[in-house]
Design a protein around this motif. Structure first.
Motif, short mmCIF file in Angstrom:
data_model
loop_
_atom_site.label_atom_id
_atom_site.label_comp_id
_atom_site.label_asym_id
_atom_site.label_seq_id
_atom_site.Cartn_x
_atom_site.Cartn_y
_atom_site.Cartn_z
N ARG A 276 2.91 8.80 0.77
CA ARG A 276 1.79 9.70 0.50
C ARG A 276 1.56 9.90 -1.00
N ASP A 277 2.41 9.29 -1.83
CA ASP A 277 2.14 9.31 -3.27
C ASP A 277 1.20 8.18 -3.68
N THR B 133 -1.93 3.67 -9.27
CA THR B 133 -1.27 3.67 -7.97
C THR B 133 -1.75 2.48 -7.14
N SER B 134 -1.04 2.19 -6.06
CA SER B 134 -1.42 1.08 -5.19
C SER B 134 -2.72 1.36 -4.46
N HIS B 135 -2.92 2.60 -4.00
CA HIS B 135 -4.13 3.03 -3.30
C HIS B 135 -4.64 4.32 -3.92
N GLY C 145 -2.45 -0.37 4.67
CA GLY C 145 -3.62 0.40 5.07
C GLY C 145 -3.50 1.84 4.61
N SER C 146 -4.62 2.42 4.20
CA SER C 146 -4.58 3.72 3.55
C SER C 146 -5.68 4.63 4.07
N PHE C 147 -5.51 5.93 3.79
CA PHE C 147 -6.54 6.92 4.09
C PHE C 147 -7.73 6.80 3.14
N ASP C 148 -7.64 5.92 2.13
CA ASP C 148 -8.78 5.71 1.23
C ASP C 148 -9.78 4.71 1.81
N ALA D 202 -10.54 5.68 7.47
CA ALA D 202 -9.09 5.67 7.25
C ALA D 202 -8.42 4.69 8.19
N VAL D 203 -7.47 3.93 7.66
CA VAL D 203 -6.76 2.91 8.43
C VAL D 203 -5.48 3.54 8.98
#
Length: 583
Positions: A320-321, A348-350, A367-370, A393-394
């Motif tokens: 979550r970071d 950051t990665s995402h 996969g991210s919430f972005d 979001a994924v």
């Protein structure tokens, strides 16, 4: 005497040894050959003339001269890895020992007992050798050794309780320990058979394994002991009352205060000694396994963990970071951070929580919430390989060859070609709510949604095949062979059969989880589950599953990954625990 030897040799020749059969060219013939019928091959051809015949001991001394039934029975006592990996290197005959499907089925029955169903799904094309190999390894790592640690801790607790009841109860300690063992064995025989072990609950804290005693289990095992101790306890109380009545007054009180051997001070003295000399309640991991904790590098909860490379030597973590990190598990005592993934110029990665990971060959997808999926090249040190925008979001990912599947919050399953500049192949709408989990092979996609349905989609025909309504939504899923295992919001496990596009509900099992199942890994002979109830459970995938061990964590467990006998677990804080066989 020489004539007698000649007659014996001729008798052997007349019994049907085919002419021209050269035993020297086939030292290890097939089971159809005569040596597997218990007959001895001739030492020379009949035309060679008289020669001394072998003695009776020489004829029966070779392993390959035994009847086939005896040979397979002997092989049944060897470990599965020996039958699969060692015997084929010896000779052709011994390699055929591992081809007997019935022998493997009997071995599996001995491992799990005759009162449970295995496999739970279809038996067609089931890989019996691999399942037995995995079950034996699972029991060795998680049952035998862990039970030994747990049993020692139970005995320590029993000893303390007996000491607190008085010295008289200690005289019966050995007899009571034997009775407890008999009670435990009887309970095991009822559930799984005489060769089975009971589940041992372990607690994980700061990378160390702690045995945890389940109250219901301990009470059940001690039920017989309590009754036997009641008479002794009553006798102790009566004796102490008589002693107190005899020793009353100031002088008796002063005498007892200065007499450290007084029964009245025995428990206090023992408690003080225990407080000073009590050993640490953090026993080492079982001898077959070691547990390491990756160095703290994430600054928020780790949502996803994935072992890579086929041997579990590299681990990826998503947090979550907003970061995805790669770890080398073979470097250093607790692993070493290799890379924090990201494009050049990005911090950051995402740009949102990293919720899921998937990998196929050198490709790693996160996969991210972005509302994006980022692709990383593992062969190039985790460099950025591409960005896919999903529109929502994924929540779950699956990789099959060059096709990437993404389940999203907006109720869709998206299919992408990771090689194409325009990667989207198709987006399908199978559910009425967020897609929570995915599993797939080259032909079919199986998905679970928050609308409490599970659906099957045919990738080649590009059409939905079936949808099943459940009582609770599926949160995690694993697809192996012809079986699909999934965990739901309430902590239950569901098993399905999957053949030629037909998904069929088999069973629903309660394995002890009390909250949402966040991870499931199923293979031919192993089953791993984790939950937000802060536990990880290791099972044999029978019906019902036989739970070998429960690992208790201090926080919520968000996910797990299993590869080559190595288990990675992402916990409720920023740490990842790794269990692996000792070198």
């Amino acid at each position: 005497m020489s004539e007698v030897r000649v007659d014996l040799h001729e008798t052997e020749s007349e019994k049907g040894v085919p002419d021209g059969l050269d035993q020297r060219k086939s030292p290890c013939p097939d089971r159809s050959n005569m040596e597997l019928q218990g007959l001895s091959p001739p030492l020379s051809s009949p035309s060679a003339g008289p020669s001394p015949s072998p003695s009776a001991s020489a004829e029966s001394s070779g392993l390959l001269f035994l009847p086939w039934e005896i040979l397979t029975h002997i092989a049944s006592y060897l470990p599965a890895h020996c039958l699969i990996n060692v015997l084929p290197q010896v000779c052709r005959t011994l390699s055929t020992v591992g081809e007997d499907t019935t022998a493997w089925q009997l071995r599996a029955q001995r491992l799990i007992g005759s009162r449970v169903r295995f496999p739970v799904g279809p038996r067609d094309d089931f890989d019996w050798p691999t399942s037995c190999l995995e079950m034996e390894q699972l029991i060795t790592f998680w049952a035998g050794e862990v039970q030994q640690v747990g049993k020692q801790s139970e005995e320590e607790v029993d000893q303390v309780r007996l000491e607190e009841r008085g010295q008289a109860a200690e005289e019966n300690e050995n007899e009571e320990g034997e009775e407890e063992a008999r009670v435990g064995v009887a309970a095991q025989e009822v559930a799984y058979g005489a060769d089975e072990g009971i589940e041992v609950v372990m607690e994980v804290e700061n990378g160390e394994i702690h045995p945890v005693l389940v109250e219901d289990q301990m009470e059940q095992l001690r039920a017989g002991l309590e009754d036997r101790l009641e008479v002794d306890i009553a006798a102790l109380i009566e004796d102490e009352r008589m002693e107190l009545n005899a020793d009353v007054g100031p002088e008796a009180a002063h005498r007892d205060q200065n007499n450290v051997a007084s029964p009245r001070h025995v428990n206090d003295r023992e408690r003080a000694e225990m407080a000073q000399h009590q050993p640490s309640r953090s026993p080492s991991p079982p001898p077959a396994l070691e547990c390491i904790t990756l160095p703290s590098s994430h600054i928020a909860l780790v949502n996803s963990v994935l072992l890579l490379g086929g041997k579990g030597a590299v681990c990826a973590t998503g947090s979550r970071d907003y970061d995805v990190k790669l770890w080398d598990l073979e470097e250093g005592s607790n692993g070493t951070l290799l890379h924090t993934l990201g494009r050049k110029g990005d911090f950051t990665s995402h740009q949102g929580w990293v919720w899921c990971l998937a990998s196929e060959g050198p490709l790693l997808a996160s996969g991210s919430f972005d509302s994006t999926v980022r692709l990383w090249d593992l062969e190039a040190g985790g460099t950025n390989r591409g960005l896919i925008r999903t529109g929502s979001a994924v929540l779950c990912l699956s990789c099959q060859n060059d096709v990437l599947l993404a389940g999203t919050f907006n109720k869709r399953i998206n299919m992408y070609d990771t090689r194409a500049p325009e990667p989207l192949i198709k987006s399908v709408h199978l559910h009425g709510n967020a897609v929570m989990c995915l599993a797939a092979d080259d032909t079919y996609i199986i998905s679970g949604s928050e609308d409490c349905t599970v659906a099957v989609y045919d990738c080649r025909a590009m059409r939905a095949l079936k949808k099943i309504k459940l009582s609770s939504y599926l949160s995690s899923m694993s697809y192996s062979g012809h079986e699909v295992w999934a965990g739901d919001k309430k902590g239950m496990l569901h098993s399905f059969s999957m053949q030629t596009g037909t998904l069929k509900v088999l069973s629903r099992f309660d394995v002890g989880h009390s909250a949402l199942v966040t991870g499931v890994h199923k293979s031919a002979g192993s089953l791993y589950t984790c939950s937000t109830d802060k536990t990880v459970k290791i099972h044999i995938p029978s019906g019902p599953p036989r739970t070998l061990c429960t690992l208790c964590h201090a926080g919520v467990v968000h996910g797990l990954s299993v590869e080559a006998g190595i288990v990675a677990v992402s916990t409720g804080d920023d740490t990842v625990n790794i269990w692996r066989p000792r070198n």
